[in-house]
Design a protein around this motif. Structure first.
Motif, PDB file in Angstrom:
ATOM      1  N   LEU A 182       0.820  -1.221   0.000  1.00 44.54           N
ATOM      2  CA  LEU A 182       0.000   0.000   0.000  1.00 44.54           C
ATOM      3  C   LEU A 182       0.853   1.270   0.000  1.00 44.54           C
ATOM      4  CD1 LEU A 182      -2.900  -1.006   2.413  1.00 44.54           C
ATOM      5  CD2 LEU A 182      -2.981  -0.790  -0.072  1.00 44.54           C
ATOM      6  N   VAL A 183       2.151   1.130   0.329  1.00 40.28           N
ATOM      7  CA  VAL A 183       3.046   2.296   0.247  1.00 40.28           C
ATOM      8  C   VAL A 183       3.053   2.814  -1.198  1.00 40.28           C
ATOM      9  CG1 VAL A 183       5.449   3.073   0.464  1.00 40.28           C
ATOM     10  CG2 VAL A 183       4.483   1.531   2.175  1.00 40.28           C
ATOM     11  N   PHE A 184       2.958   1.897  -2.155  1.00 42.64           N
ATOM     12  CA  PHE A 184       2.919   2.295  -3.562  1.00 42.64           C
ATOM     13  C   PHE A 184       1.637   3.076  -3.886  1.00 42.64           C
ATOM     14  CE2 PHE A 184       6.327  -0.701  -4.093  1.00 42.64           C
ATOM     15  CZ  PHE A 184       7.103  -0.072  -5.053  1.00 42.64           C
ATOM     16  N   SER A 185       0.541   2.676  -3.233  1.00 42.17           N
ATOM     17  CA  SER A 185      -0.715   3.409  -3.461  1.00 42.17           C
ATOM     18  C   SER A 185      -0.564   4.847  -2.995  1.00 42.17           C
ATOM     19  CB  SER A 185      -1.864   2.748  -2.680  1.00 42.17           C
ATOM     20  OG  SER A 185      -1.862   1.379  -2.892  1.00 42.17           O
ATOM     21  N   VAL A 186       0.023   5.010  -1.793  1.00 45.72           N
ATOM     22  CA  VAL A 186       0.219   6.366  -1.258  1.00 45.72           C
ATOM     23  C   VAL A 186       1.195   7.130  -2.159  1.00 45.72           C
ATOM     24  CG1 VAL A 186       1.047   7.694   0.737  1.00 45.72           C
ATOM     25  CG2 VAL A 186      -0.218   5.560   1.103  1.00 45.72           C
ATOM     26  N   ALA A 187       2.275   6.436  -2.576  1.00 44.71           N
ATOM     27  CA  ALA A 187       3.289   7.094  -3.418  1.00 44.71           C
ATOM     28  C   ALA A 187       2.689   7.580  -4.728  1.00 44.71           C
ATOM     29  CB  ALA A 187       4.437   6.133  -3.698  1.00 44.71           C
ATOM     30  N   SER A 188       1.806   6.765  -5.329  1.00 40.65           N
ATOM     31  CA  SER A 188       1.223   7.173  -6.610  1.00 40.65           C
ATOM     32  C   SER A 188       0.366   8.424  -6.447  1.00 40.65           C
ATOM     33  CB  SER A 188       0.396   6.026  -7.209  1.00 40.65           C
ATOM     34  OG  SER A 188      -0.730   5.763  -6.407  1.00 40.65           O
ATOM     35  N   VAL A 189      -0.298   8.521  -5.292  1.00 44.95           N
ATOM     36  CA  VAL A 189      -1.133   9.707  -5.040  1.00 44.95           C
ATOM     37  C   VAL A 189      -0.247  10.926  -4.790  1.00 44.95           C
ATOM     38  CG1 VAL A 189      -2.853  10.723  -3.481  1.00 44.95           C
ATOM     39  CG2 VAL A 189      -3.055   8.329  -4.151  1.00 44.95           C
ATOM     40  N   VAL A 190       0.802  10.753  -3.935  1.00 47.04           N
ATOM     41  CA  VAL A 190       1.642  11.891  -3.533  1.00 47.04           C
ATOM     42  C   VAL A 190       2.535  12.382  -4.677  1.00 47.04           C
ATOM     43  CG1 VAL A 190       3.544  12.592  -1.992  1.00 47.04           C
ATOM     44  CG2 VAL A 190       1.647  11.233  -1.105  1.00 47.04           C
TER      45      VAL A 190
END
Lengths: 93, 187
Positions: free
Chosen positions: B165-173
């Motif tokens: 899920l770190v990737f999910s946050v990274a894609s948003v940020v």
């Protein structure tokens, strides 16, 4: 003391073309015509003048079956444009 | 022409050309961000429900799905007949990211598969930070650094499936929010 303005650049259409090409890596004839709102004939004449002076390079190519004319500013043109802007500043001080 | 008129011709031409290119500059970032977001959530769900690490190979689906989708959705948004240095440079940064991310992931999958995520996210942050620097946009630059450094640290700390899920946050940020902001600023 006012600096002399390059007569080749001191024309509305040629100056607009050079200003666009300074900002762009390359632009084709259609893009330049649309963005300067010039007629095709007039633009063609002015591009030829800039090309003869060595200010721009003109490459004729094809996109599919359609002919395409791509223009790029040359180092000589870039220096001339910078000198023109410098000269303009002397008038505006 | 008076000097004032000359100056107006120059500034109008430059402003018009910049506006053309800036109008949809954020759209590729939004598109790729959404693709990464969807893949990361789907992979997280599959890992959690099946406990099968093979689902990690789905990460390679990002470039496979992304290239045709970006070609399809972004074709009409391209400026026809002209190229500018900034857009070309940003495009090259992300092509470089794609090549390095896939190459690193393939190489590491043989020797240290557990580090793929951390290194890919550092590269993602680097790509976003470089994009921000080229555009002289502080928001994108900072988002890139947060993604690269923060994401890598988070991936090393959280060693469960939830790390995905770190990737999910990274894609948003680093992609979606800066892309939306760019498009909004350039309207």
């Amino acid at each position: 003391m006012f600096k002399k303005l390059d007569p080749l650049l001191h024309s509305e259409l040629r100056l607009a073309v050079m200003s666009l090409l300074v900002e762009l890596e390359e632009a084709d004839f259609v893009y330049l015509r649309e963005n300067t709102q010039a007629t095709a004939g007039n633009l063609s004449v002015q591009l030829d003048k800039l090309s003869v002076a060595g200010y721009i390079s003109v490459e004729k190519t094809f996109e599919g079956k359609k002919p395409r004319t791509i223009c790029r500013i040359t180092p000589v043109g870039l220096r001339a444009f910078e000198s023109y802007v410098d000269a303009l500043k002397s008038y505006l001080k | 022409m008076t000097p004032e008129q000359s100056l107006k011709v120059i500034s109008d031409a430059i402003a018009k050309s910049r506006k053309d290119f800036e109008r949809n500059a954020g759209t590729p970032m939004i598109l790729w961000g959404v693709i990464v977001l969807i893949f990361s959530i789907v992979i997280w769900l599959l890992l959690r429900t099946t406990d099968n690490l093979m689902w990690n190979f789905l990460w390679f689906g990002i470039p496979v799905a992304g290239w045709p989708l970006s070609h399809l959705f972004l074709k009409n948004k391209e400026i026809r007949g002209a190229r500018n240095f900034v857009n070309d440079t940003i495009g090259q940064i992300w092509i470089g990211y794609g090549i390095f991310a896939v190459a690193t992931a393939v190489a590491l999958s043989f020797v240290a598969a557990e580090h793929i995520g951390a290194i890919t996210i550092v590269l993602l942050g680097y790509g976003a930070a470089m994009t921000g620097m080229v555009l002289k946009n502080r928001f994108i630059t900072i988002g890139g650094f947060i993604t690269g450094i923060g994401g890598a640290v988070a991936l090393c700390v959280f060693r469960t499936y939830d790390a995905t899920l770190v990737f999910s946050v990274a894609s948003v940020v680093s992609l979606i929010l800066p892309g939306i902001m760019m498009n909004r600023n350039n309207r």
